[in-house]
Design a protein around this motif. Structure first.
Motif, short mmCIF file in Angstrom:
data_model
loop_
_atom_site.label_atom_id
_atom_site.label_comp_id
_atom_site.label_asym_id
_atom_site.label_seq_id
_atom_site.Cartn_x
_atom_site.Cartn_y
_atom_site.Cartn_z
N SER A 160 0.81 -1.33 0.52
CA SER A 160 0.07 0.02 0.15
C SER A 160 0.83 1.19 0.09
CB SER A 160 -0.87 0.13 1.10
OG SER A 160 -1.46 -0.89 1.27
N THR A 161 1.56 1.05 0.50
CA THR A 161 2.98 2.34 0.55
C THR A 161 3.24 2.83 -0.54
OG1 THR A 161 3.77 1.69 2.99
CG2 THR A 161 4.69 3.37 1.92
N LYS A 162 3.73 1.59 -1.72
CA LYS A 162 3.83 2.41 -3.29
C LYS A 162 3.30 3.06 -3.56
CE LYS A 162 6.27 -2.90 -3.98
NZ LYS A 162 7.48 -2.31 -4.04
N MET A 163 1.65 2.31 -3.22
CA MET A 163 0.75 4.10 -3.99
C MET A 163 1.32 5.48 -3.11
SD MET A 163 -0.38 2.34 -6.07
CE MET A 163 -1.84 2.45 -6.27
N PHE A 164 1.75 5.34 -2.39
CA PHE A 164 1.62 6.82 -1.27
C PHE A 164 2.77 7.55 -2.24
CE2 PHE A 164 3.52 9.55 1.83
CZ PHE A 164 2.45 9.60 2.44
N PRO A 165 1.95 9.10 -2.44
CA PRO A 165 2.57 9.92 -2.52
C PRO A 165 4.26 10.24 -2.61
CG PRO A 165 0.12 10.43 -2.74
CD PRO A 165 0.25 9.68 -1.20
N LYS A 166 5.12 10.23 -3.02
CA LYS A 166 6.59 10.21 -2.39
C LYS A 166 6.38 11.75 -1.84
CE LYS A 166 7.30 6.05 -1.96
NZ LYS A 166 6.19 5.91 -2.58
N GLU A 167 5.91 12.62 -2.75
CA GLU A 167 6.30 14.24 -2.99
C GLU A 167 5.77 14.50 -1.52
OE1 GLU A 167 4.35 12.56 -5.50
OE2 GLU A 167 5.39 12.71 -7.05
N LEU A 168 5.00 14.14 -1.02
CA LEU A 168 4.37 14.15 0.29
C LEU A 168 5.01 14.62 1.29
CD1 LEU A 168 0.46 12.99 0.50
CD2 LEU A 168 1.37 15.52 0.55
N LEU A 169 6.29 13.38 1.26
CA LEU A 169 7.29 13.42 2.36
C LEU A 169 8.66 14.15 2.14
CD1 LEU A 169 7.76 8.97 1.59
CD2 LEU A 169 7.11 9.94 3.63
N GLU A 170 7.99 14.15 0.89
CA GLU A 170 9.53 15.79 0.20
C GLU A 170 9.84 16.60 0.91
OE1 GLU A 170 12.65 14.95 -0.84
OE2 GLU A 170 12.36 13.10 -0.78
N ALA A 171 7.20 17.52 1.06
CA ALA A 171 7.30 18.18 1.70
C ALA A 171 7.44 17.77 2.80
CB ALA A 171 6.09 17.69 0.99
N GLY A 172 7.63 16.74 3.74
CA GLY A 172 7.57 17.24 4.72
C GLY A 172 8.97 17.37 5.25
N ARG A 173 9.73 16.81 5.08
CA ARG A 173 11.54 17.21 5.17
C ARG A 173 11.56 18.86 4.58
NH1 ARG A 173 12.23 11.50 2.43
NH2 ARG A 173 11.92 9.62 3.18
N ILE A 174 11.38 19.60 4.12
CA ILE A 174 11.54 20.62 3.77
C ILE A 174 11.27 21.17 4.23
CG2 ILE A 174 10.81 22.18 1.78
CD1 ILE A 174 10.87 20.03 0.19
N ASP A 175 9.58 20.61 5.80
CA ASP A 175 9.46 21.62 5.93
C ASP A 175 10.12 21.51 7.71
OD1 ASP A 175 7.41 23.08 4.67
OD2 ASP A 175 5.77 21.48 5.12
N GLY A 176 10.83 20.52 7.83
CA GLY A 176 11.87 20.08 8.59
C GLY A 176 10.53 18.94 9.65
N LEU A 177 9.98 18.30 9.33
CA LEU A 177 9.40 17.28 10.18
C LEU A 177 10.56 16.17 10.67
CD1 LEU A 177 6.02 16.91 8.91
CD2 LEU A 177 6.67 18.14 10.88
N SER A 178 10.83 15.00 11.19
CA SER A 178 11.17 14.25 11.43
C SER A 178 10.13 13.07 10.96
CB SER A 178 11.24 13.98 12.62
OG SER A 178 10.40 13.34 13.69
N GLU A 179 11.41 12.63 10.88
CA GLU A 179 10.84 10.65 10.12
C GLU A 179 9.39 10.34 11.17
OE1 GLU A 179 11.21 9.75 7.14
OE2 GLU A 179 13.20 10.83 6.84
N LEU A 180 9.98 10.69 12.42
CA LEU A 180 8.58 10.00 12.72
C LEU A 180 7.49 11.34 12.38
CD1 LEU A 180 7.59 8.40 15.24
CD2 LEU A 180 8.70 9.15 16.68
N GLY A 181 8.21 12.34 12.39
CA GLY A 181 6.63 13.18 12.62
C GLY A 181 5.75 12.94 11.39
N ILE A 182 6.49 12.29 10.58
CA ILE A 182 6.63 12.85 8.93
C ILE A 182 4.91 11.41 7.96
CG2 ILE A 182 6.72 12.00 6.34
CD1 ILE A 182 9.54 13.71 6.35
N PHE A 183 5.78 10.22 10.05
CA PHE A 183 4.70 9.09 9.65
C PHE A 183 3.22 9.36 10.48
CE2 PHE A 183 3.51 5.41 12.10
CZ PHE A 183 3.19 4.42 11.19
N LEU A 184 3.68 10.03 11.71
CA LEU A 184 2.46 10.41 12.48
C LEU A 184 1.45 11.25 11.76
CD1 LEU A 184 4.17 10.12 15.86
CD2 LEU A 184 3.17 8.46 14.55
#
Length: 274
Positions: A160-184
């Motif tokens: 199911s994660t294969k369908m997850f938009p990777k752009e959202l992950l990059e946007a979260g990292r740019i905003d300074g979120l940690s990996e746990l913050g991105i997950f939650l």
């Protein structure tokens, strides 16, 4: 031609629906009859529903069995979703050859039948019963831990994660979120249909689990609903009316969970991400 084709389609679907629904209808109708009427194959509603329910309450500790099943199923579902989603997220987002090898080993473990693991599992829990009693035999932890997550659920979340938009992950990292913050804050809300499908699968599997609880739960106070129903049917002269009302009660939680979340279940199984 089109009308005749439609007729046979509906006829076929009607037959399939009848075959699927009849056992449940028979179960509910038989729960209102006496044991002798059930053995005769009576298909008409009776007037003994309250009597069967009263006998069930007097004969068994129904409330305790329902509570035990609910505690085990809810706890297993919450922990399984958390662990499996973290694992599936990690395997897909942080890919490497080593992780792929570990994931393939997990998939191979799906081929091992649970019956082959029962003896070592029982010996492990029996060995810690004296030192850590709350993790030993005849505890809820001994039922929950071996089933808290499965290779299938990890595989399900990774796919199911294969369908997850990777752009959202990059946007979260740019905003300074940690990996746990991105997950939650990003992954978990976006994948809610996948969580719903996983919750239904895990809850139903845990609620209906019979073999392992039969082995490790050894006192009446820890019995679950499948074990209670099994004990009712093992008597010399079983009361089928009482057994069927117990089956109806034991079926209601899983049926309720499925019907309340069926849209999310279908979306999650088809890989939909919202």
């Amino acid at each position: 031609m089109a009308k005749s084709k439609r007729f046979f389609t509906y006829l076929f679907l009607g037959i399939i629906a009848f075959v699927s629904i009849f056992p449940f209808a028979w179960m509910v109708i038989s729960a209102t009859n006496q044991s002798v009427d059930v053995t005769k194959g009576r298909l008409l509603p009776g007037s003994h529903l309250l009597e069967n329910f009263r006998n069930l309450l007097e004969t068994t500790d129904l409330q305790q069995s329902l509570l035990n099943s609910a505690k085990i199923s809810i706890t297993t579902t919450i922990l399984a979703l958390l662990i499996a989603s973290l694992a599936g997220y990690g395997f897909e987002v942080f890919r490497s050859r080593t992780k792929d090898i570990v994931f393939n080993i997990l998939l191979v473990s799906m081929m091992i039948p649970f019956a082959a693991m029962m003896v070592p599992l029982y010996r492990m829990f029996a060995s810690i019963s004296n030192t850590v009693p709350w993790l030993g035999i005849d505890t809820m932890a001994s039922v929950i831990l071996p089933t808290v997550t499965t290779a299938f659920l990890i595989f399900f979340f990774r796919q199911s994660t294969k369908m997850f938009p990777k752009e959202l992950l990059e946007a979260g990292r740019i905003d300074g979120l940690s990996e746990l913050g991105i997950f939650l804050r990003i992954y978990l809300p976006t994948m809610r249909t996948t969580y719903a499908a996983g919750a239904i699968i895990t809850f139903m599997s845990s609620w209906n689990n019979y073999l392992w609880p039969l082995i490790v739960l050894q006192t009446p106070e820890t019995k679950t609903m499948p074990l209670l129903i099994s004990n009712l049917g093992s008597g010399y002269a079983p009361d089928y009316g009482m057994i069927l009302i117990a089956i109806v009660i034991g079926t209601l939680p899983t049926a309720l969970v499925f019907f309340l979340m069926q849209k999310q279940f279908v979306a999650g199984m088809t890989g939909s991400v919202k």
